[in-house]
Design a protein around this motif. Sequence first.
Motif, short mmCIF file in Angstrom:
data_model
loop_
_atom_site.label_atom_id
_atom_site.label_comp_id
_atom_site.label_asym_id
_atom_site.label_seq_id
_atom_site.Cartn_x
_atom_site.Cartn_y
_atom_site.Cartn_z
N LYS A 64 0.83 -1.20 0.00
CA LYS A 64 0.00 0.00 0.00
C LYS A 64 0.87 1.25 0.00
CE LYS A 64 -3.79 -2.18 2.42
NZ LYS A 64 -4.57 -2.28 3.63
N ASP A 65 1.98 1.19 0.71
CA ASP A 65 2.87 2.33 0.82
C ASP A 65 4.28 1.89 0.43
OD1 ASP A 65 4.24 4.64 1.44
OD2 ASP A 65 3.58 4.72 3.52
N PRO A 66 4.95 2.60 -0.47
CA PRO A 66 6.30 2.18 -0.87
C PRO A 66 7.35 2.39 0.22
CG PRO A 66 5.71 4.22 -1.96
CD PRO A 66 4.50 3.76 -1.20
N TYR A 67 7.00 3.12 1.29
CA TYR A 67 7.94 3.38 2.39
C TYR A 67 7.54 2.58 3.63
CZ TYR A 67 10.01 7.18 -0.25
OH TYR A 67 10.67 7.91 -1.20
N ILE A 68 8.55 2.09 4.35
CA ILE A 68 8.30 1.37 5.59
C ILE A 68 9.21 1.91 6.69
CG2 ILE A 68 7.51 -0.76 4.50
CD1 ILE A 68 10.29 -1.94 4.96
N LYS A 69 8.79 1.69 7.91
CA LYS A 69 9.57 2.09 9.08
C LYS A 69 10.37 0.87 9.52
CE LYS A 69 7.81 4.14 13.21
NZ LYS A 69 7.15 4.48 14.23
N LEU A 96 12.30 4.16 5.19
CA LEU A 96 13.00 3.88 3.93
C LEU A 96 12.05 3.33 2.88
CD1 LEU A 96 16.12 1.98 5.33
CD2 LEU A 96 15.95 4.41 4.78
N LYS A 97 12.48 3.42 1.62
CA LYS A 97 11.74 2.74 0.57
C LYS A 97 11.79 1.24 0.84
CE LYS A 97 11.86 5.60 -3.54
NZ LYS A 97 12.34 5.69 -4.92
N ARG A 98 10.67 0.58 0.63
CA ARG A 98 10.59 -0.87 0.87
C ARG A 98 11.65 -1.62 0.05
NH1 ARG A 98 6.84 -4.10 2.93
NH2 ARG A 98 5.36 -2.39 3.14
N THR A 99 11.85 -1.21 -1.20
CA THR A 99 12.82 -1.90 -2.06
C THR A 99 14.24 -1.76 -1.54
OG1 THR A 99 12.85 0.03 -3.51
CG2 THR A 99 11.43 -1.81 -4.15
#
Length: 115
Positions: A64-69, A96-99
Amino acid sequence: MAYVYNRTEVIQSLRWKVGAVLPLEVQQKVNYSEEEYFKNHSAALESYMSQMEVDLTVDMVPPKDPYIKVRVLDDIGDVFLSDQSPNLARHSIHFLKRTDAELFISQGLMEELPS
């Protein structure tokens, strides 16, 4: 014929589950031809992802969101990521970006925190 088809499907699915290198326990259970098939399939997949500039192995379901904590579990130091250059010190928390984070998470150097 069905046996061979089933084995090829299992070998192809291993690439998605374990990555580009077969674990030792799996290597002991496949014959030379199957191991070569895995290497060739893996190389073809890598080539395709490189040409298309997409990593299909990151998420099977789009996030859902390309960024994660994330929390850094082991000192990684200064790294250059796609859109920033954070100092990834032990116990620090970053958005950060998930990738960018997936590789570190899979190596056990980071953990994803609930948002």
